[in-house]
Design a protein around this motif. Structure first.
Motif, mmCIF file in Angstrom:
data_model
loop_
_atom_site.group_PDB
_atom_site.id
_atom_site.type_symbol
_atom_site.label_atom_id
_atom_site.label_comp_id
_atom_site.label_asym_id
_atom_site.label_seq_id
_atom_site.Cartn_x
_atom_site.Cartn_y
_atom_site.Cartn_z
ATOM 1 N N GLN A 1 -22.011 -7.599 -2.169
ATOM 2 C CA GLN A 1 -21.152 -8.722 -1.785
ATOM 3 C C GLN A 1 -20.284 -9.169 -2.956
ATOM 4 O OE1 GLN A 1 -20.785 -10.334 1.391
ATOM 5 N NE2 GLN A 1 -18.998 -11.089 0.287
ATOM 6 N N GLN A 2 -20.879 -9.236 -4.145
ATOM 7 C CA GLN A 2 -20.110 -9.626 -5.336
ATOM 8 C C GLN A 2 -19.003 -8.618 -5.620
ATOM 9 O OE1 GLN A 2 -23.199 -9.985 -8.259
ATOM 10 N NE2 GLN A 2 -23.763 -12.048 -7.618
ATOM 11 N N ALA A 3 -19.325 -7.341 -5.496
ATOM 12 C CA ALA A 3 -18.323 -6.300 -5.733
ATOM 13 C C ALA A 3 -17.223 -6.369 -4.670
ATOM 14 C CB ALA A 3 -18.977 -4.924 -5.746
ATOM 15 N N TYR A 4 -17.611 -6.569 -3.432
ATOM 16 C CA TYR A 4 -16.647 -6.713 -2.336
ATOM 17 C C TYR A 4 -15.678 -7.860 -2.637
ATOM 18 C CZ TYR A 4 -14.984 -7.793 2.413
ATOM 19 O OH TYR A 4 -14.216 -8.066 3.516
ATOM 20 N N ASP B 1 -15.868 4.418 -9.745
ATOM 21 C CA ASP B 1 -15.234 5.449 -10.572
ATOM 22 C C ASP B 1 -13.781 5.664 -10.160
ATOM 23 O OD1 ASP B 1 -17.485 5.883 -12.130
ATOM 24 O OD2 ASP B 1 -18.155 7.630 -10.974
ATOM 25 N N ARG B 2 -13.525 5.677 -8.853
ATOM 26 C CA ARG B 2 -12.151 5.847 -8.362
ATOM 27 C C ARG B 2 -11.271 4.677 -8.789
ATOM 28 N NH1 ARG B 2 -10.518 6.371 -2.857
ATOM 29 N NH2 ARG B 2 -8.558 6.765 -3.858
ATOM 30 N N VAL B 3 -11.789 3.482 -8.647
ATOM 31 C CA VAL B 3 -11.019 2.299 -9.037
ATOM 32 C C VAL B 3 -10.743 2.332 -10.546
ATOM 33 C CG1 VAL B 3 -11.147 -0.220 -9.287
ATOM 34 C CG2 VAL B 3 -11.738 0.856 -7.107
ATOM 35 N N ALA B 4 -11.758 2.651 -11.339
ATOM 36 C CA ALA B 4 -11.558 2.728 -12.795
ATOM 37 C C ALA B 4 -10.487 3.762 -13.129
ATOM 38 C CB ALA B 4 -12.872 3.066 -13.496
ATOM 39 N N GLU C 1 -14.188 -3.795 -15.715
ATOM 40 C CA GLU C 1 -15.070 -4.369 -14.691
ATOM 41 C C GLU C 1 -15.603 -3.283 -13.754
ATOM 42 O OE1 GLU C 1 -12.626 -7.303 -12.811
ATOM 43 O OE2 GLU C 1 -12.528 -8.531 -14.620
ATOM 44 N N ALA C 2 -14.727 -2.374 -13.337
ATOM 45 C CA ALA C 2 -15.158 -1.285 -12.452
ATOM 46 C C ALA C 2 -16.153 -0.374 -13.165
ATOM 47 C CB ALA C 2 -13.951 -0.490 -11.964
ATOM 48 N N ALA C 3 -15.915 -0.102 -14.434
ATOM 49 C CA ALA C 3 -16.824 0.760 -15.197
ATOM 50 C C ALA C 3 -18.207 0.110 -15.328
ATOM 51 C CB ALA C 3 -16.244 1.055 -16.578
ATOM 52 N N VAL C 4 -18.243 -1.188 -15.541
ATOM 53 C CA VAL C 4 -19.527 -1.900 -15.647
ATOM 54 C C VAL C 4 -20.250 -1.862 -14.304
ATOM 55 C CG1 VAL C 4 -20.568 -4.183 -15.978
ATOM 56 C CG2 VAL C 4 -18.857 -3.337 -17.604
ATOM 57 N N ARG C 5 -19.513 -2.086 -13.212
ATOM 58 C CA ARG C 5 -20.149 -2.014 -11.897
ATOM 59 C C ARG C 5 -20.659 -0.604 -11.619
ATOM 60 N NH1 ARG C 5 -16.045 -5.749 -10.414
ATOM 61 N NH2 ARG C 5 -14.694 -4.014 -9.818
ATOM 62 N N ALA C 6 -19.910 0.413 -12.015
ATOM 63 C CA ALA C 6 -20.353 1.802 -11.810
ATOM 64 C C ALA C 6 -21.674 2.047 -12.518
ATOM 65 C CB ALA C 6 -19.292 2.781 -12.297
ATOM 66 N N VAL C 7 -21.804 1.559 -13.731
ATOM 67 C CA VAL C 7 -23.057 1.732 -14.479
ATOM 68 C C VAL C 7 -24.194 1.008 -13.777
ATOM 69 C CG1 VAL C 7 -24.243 1.148 -16.640
ATOM 70 C CG2 VAL C 7 -21.955 2.161 -16.699
ATOM 71 N N ARG C 8 -23.932 -0.176 -13.271
ATOM 72 C CA ARG C 8 -24.980 -0.928 -12.558
ATOM 73 C C ARG C 8 -25.444 -0.187 -11.315
ATOM 74 N NH1 ARG C 8 -22.056 -6.630 -13.348
ATOM 75 N NH2 ARG C 8 -22.932 -7.143 -15.370
ATOM 76 N N TRP C 9 -24.535 0.462 -10.629
ATOM 77 C CA TRP C 9 -24.902 1.183 -9.412
ATOM 78 C C TRP C 9 -25.559 2.514 -9.710
ATOM 79 C CZ3 TRP C 9 -25.407 -1.011 -4.922
ATOM 80 C CH2 TRP C 9 -24.631 -2.116 -4.577
ATOM 81 N N THR C 10 -25.053 3.224 -10.716
ATOM 82 C CA THR C 10 -25.524 4.595 -10.938
ATOM 83 C C THR C 10 -26.574 4.716 -12.028
ATOM 84 O OG1 THR C 10 -23.794 5.103 -12.568
ATOM 85 C CG2 THR C 10 -23.279 5.514 -10.232
ATOM 86 N N GLY C 11 -26.654 3.728 -12.886
ATOM 87 C CA GLY C 11 -27.610 3.799 -13.987
ATOM 88 C C GLY C 11 -27.091 4.571 -15.186
#
Length: 139
Positions: free
Chosen positions: A38-41, A90-93, A117-127
């Protein structure tokens, strides 16, 4: 060579796709992951609106969202949804990386912040992350 308008339109298109994709993600995850989705959305909706204004300020008509998007792979449960979220980020970044390369001044600064911001979210999702967010690289 990508123009600033082309790069801004591509970033806007990536935001449209991310907003759509997070609708799928949010429907497949639960608990803290649903809150994260939801936060990412919400973040992508806000960035989408900023990019639409940026494109208009550059004198172009902002690209419209598609009625629907083909997902890059089947999302049939939480694991697929998490994978999709990482893919979207990753696409957004990548799109914002192209805008960073094409832009100057405030647009470049905003694009760099969005890429981060997108890169940080990617890390949170993928580890895991990549050495240079926004640059095409295999995970």
């Amino acid at each position: 060579m990508t123009t600033i308008v082309d790069a801004a339109q591509a970033a806007l298109a990536a935001e449209h796709a991310a907003v759509y994709g997070y609708g799928v993600v949010g429907g497949q995850v639960a608990g803290s992951r649903r809150a994260e989705a939801q936060q990412a959305y919400d973040a992508h909706r806000a960035r989408r609106d900023v990019m639409a204004r940026t494109v208009a300020d550059l004198g172009a008509v902002p690209v419209a969202a598609a009625a629907g998007y083909d997902l890059p792979f089947a999302v049939t449960g939480p694991a697929g949804a998490v994978r999709l979220a990482g893919y979207l980020e990753d696409r957004v970044a990548g799109a914002y990386g192209d805008l960073v390369a094409a832009a100057i001044g405030g647009i470049r600064q905003d694009a760099a912040a969005a890429m981060r911001e997108a890169a940080v979210r990617a890390v949170r999702w993928t580890g895991g992350g990549v050495a240079f967010p926004g640059v095409a690289e295999e995970r």
